[in-house]
Enzyme design. Structure first.
Site, PDB file in Angstrom:
ATOM      1  N   LYS A  22      37.239  44.834  46.413  1.00  0.00           N
ATOM      2  CA  LYS A  22      37.458  43.390  46.539  1.00  0.00           C
ATOM      3  C   LYS A  22      38.838  43.104  47.132  1.00  0.00           C
ATOM      4  CE  LYS A  22      38.933  41.125  42.692  1.00  0.00           C
ATOM      5  NZ  LYS A  22      40.182  40.353  42.811  1.00  0.00           N
ATOM      6  N   ASN A  23      39.864  43.749  46.581  1.00  0.00           N
ATOM      7  CA  ASN A  23      41.229  43.405  46.979  1.00  0.00           C
ATOM      8  C   ASN A  23      41.620  43.948  48.354  1.00  0.00           C
ATOM      9  OD1 ASN A  23      41.394  41.992  44.643  1.00  0.00           O
ATOM     10  ND2 ASN A  23      42.691  43.464  43.561  1.00  0.00           N
ATOM     11  N   ARG A 398      33.255  38.199  39.435  1.00  0.00           N
ATOM     12  CA  ARG A 398      34.189  38.020  40.544  1.00  0.00           C
ATOM     13  C   ARG A 398      34.522  39.344  41.199  1.00  0.00           C
ATOM     14  NH1 ARG A 398      39.161  34.231  39.395  1.00  0.00           N
ATOM     15  NH2 ARG A 398      39.352  34.847  41.548  1.00  0.00           N
TER      16      ARG A 398
END
Ligand code: EPU
Length: 419
Positions: A22-23, A398
């Site tokens: 994700k990051n 998320r």
């Protein structure tokens, strides 16, 4: 609202493939704004945050589709809308990543100022100061950060204090299209920052020093659209490995990068998890009891703050007293009180949690407060005796792809329910 029901304790056995990070995906998505045409990112995780970011890019005129992990971002319609609105930013702080690219590509950007987050203040002053140092005029107007420059940014010199992943990425993205040279000091060197730099270089940017604390950037007139395969998520990998520490068993991880995981592996080994590589796989096994640990979070190559909650779940079951200090986010301990509801013994004072190991955890209803805190509660629930109900799992969605299905495939008795 979705919640998880977990019946424990169950050890974990089997193989799981690590998803894209994700990051790493989020700054790459923002970087697409720097070039005209269609950027293509592969191995993009299908998460709430990547979907939110795509929604934000669409607001900015980007044509985009995410199918089977391939994200196509067409920027030929950008340049009119230059604002990241409050309604999106309040759901996802990483929206700040569009500030640098919009400014560099279009001479102006407006991003709603992110507020605090679940565990306390998360300032963006370094993003603003860094862009100012490159020659932008940056102001705050009615809750928005507004950055402007006449023509191209001149470029400049800036030192990040403290080290910041987000600010390094944002200022780097702006510097690659500047007129002149920029020197950025005390930069973050997380694998996600290195991937962004490599993708920018592949698109024509001139960056020296990638992977070190000092980046020297010669601005270029334009970039080609980006092509990148998102690196495996070291935090997701670390979470599965920590799950073996907490719940016991033997799990093989496919598709992870051992070099990115080193700081995490050291702590998991100290806890008593055996970890070794077998070809492409990383195998984690816990045979004996857990040992207490002493850990401080630090910027890469230190132990990541994003793994602090998950190893606390393991330390809760270790034979002795553990100490975990978060030097990056000294208030990031909302999971401690929830772990205590499961029977853990934890005292938090001045950014340090002191954990007195207990023999067993007991299932109970708990509430997820943020992404990594929810992961810790899920791991603890798998190891706890009886039923654990984890509420507000939208936090975990998320950053983890279908986590309950993948843990269930490893033998956890976990299912998603809806009110
Ligand atoms: N900081 C400032 N001013 C700034 C920016 C940061 O003082 O302008 C401080 C922060 O308060 C903190 C330190 O610098 O003490 C480091 O924060 P950083 O900027 O590196 O954090 P971030 O970029 O906002 C990213 C990850 C976080 C992760 C941190 C630290 C993304 C989208 N987010 O946040 O990930 O915890 O780096 O590694 O990459 C998560 O995935 O659960 C998550 C929260």
């Amino acid at each position: 609202m979705d919640y998880f029901l977990i019946d424990g304790p169950t050890p974990l056995h089997g193989e799981v493939r690590v998803a894209g990070a994700k990051n790493a995906a989020l700054p790459l998505m923002a970087a697409a704004l720097l070039a005209r045409g269609e950027s293509v990112l592969t191995n993009v995780p299908e998460l709430r945050d990547t979907r939110f970011f795509l929604e934000l890019l669409r607001e900015l005129g980007v044509g985009g589709s995410l199918e089977a992990g391939t994200l196509r971002l067409d920027t030929s319609g950008t340049g009119e809308a230059l604002e990241a609105p409050y309604d999106i930013v309040r759901k996802m702080r990483a929206s700040i990543y569009v500030l640098g690219p919009l400014l560099a590509a279009h001479g102006e950007a407006r991003v709603s100022k992110p507020g605090g987050c679940a565990w306390g203040p998360r300032p963006v002053d370094l993003h603003q100061a860094g862009l100012t140092a490159l020659g932008a005029e940056v102001a705050e107007e009615h809750g928005y950060i507004v950055a402007r420059c006449r023509g191209r940014l001149p470029g400049g010199r800036f030192r990040f204090e403290p080290v910041s992943v987000g600010a390094t990425c944002n200022v780097l993205m702006a510097a690659v299209l500047a007129r002149g040279e920029s020197l950025l000091e005390n930069c973050a060197r997380e694998p996600e920052v290195v991937q962004l730099g490599e993708a920018l270089i592949a698109a024509g940017a001139r960056i020296e020093g990638l992977g070190t604390r000092a980046l020297r950037i010669q601005g270029v007139d334009e970039l080609r659209p980006l092509r990148a395969a998102v690196i495996p998520d070291r935090i997701e990998a670390g979470t599965f490995l920590a799950a073996v520490a907490v719940a016991g068993g033997r799990v093989s991880l496919a598709g992870c990068r051992g070099d990115h995981l080193e700081p995490i592996l050291g702590v998991l080994r100290d806890l008593g998890t055996e970890i070794h590589a077998e070809g492409e796989l990383l195998i984690a096994e816990r045979r004996g009891p857990l040992q207490p640990i002493k850990v401080e979070t630090r910027p890469f190559p230190g132990f990541p703050t994003d793994m602090q909650a998950q190893i606390m779940a393991a330390a809760a079951l270790a034979g002795g007293i553990s100490r975990i200090t978060d030097t990056i986010y000294p208030d990031r301990f909302t999971h401690a009180a929830e772990l205590e509801r499961l029977g853990a013994s934890i005292e938090v004072k001045n950014g340090t949690a002191t954990i007195i190991g207990v023999d067993a955890l007991q299932g109970a209803p708990v509430m997820a407060t943020d992404l990594r805190a929810s992961a810790a509660l899920v791991l603890a629930g798998i190891a706890a005796q009886g039923r654990t109900e984890v509420r507000r799992v939208y936090h975990i969605d998320r950053g983890y792809e279908r986590i309950e299905e993948r843990l269930a495939a490893l033998g956890a008795r976990i299912r998603r329910c809806r009110d």
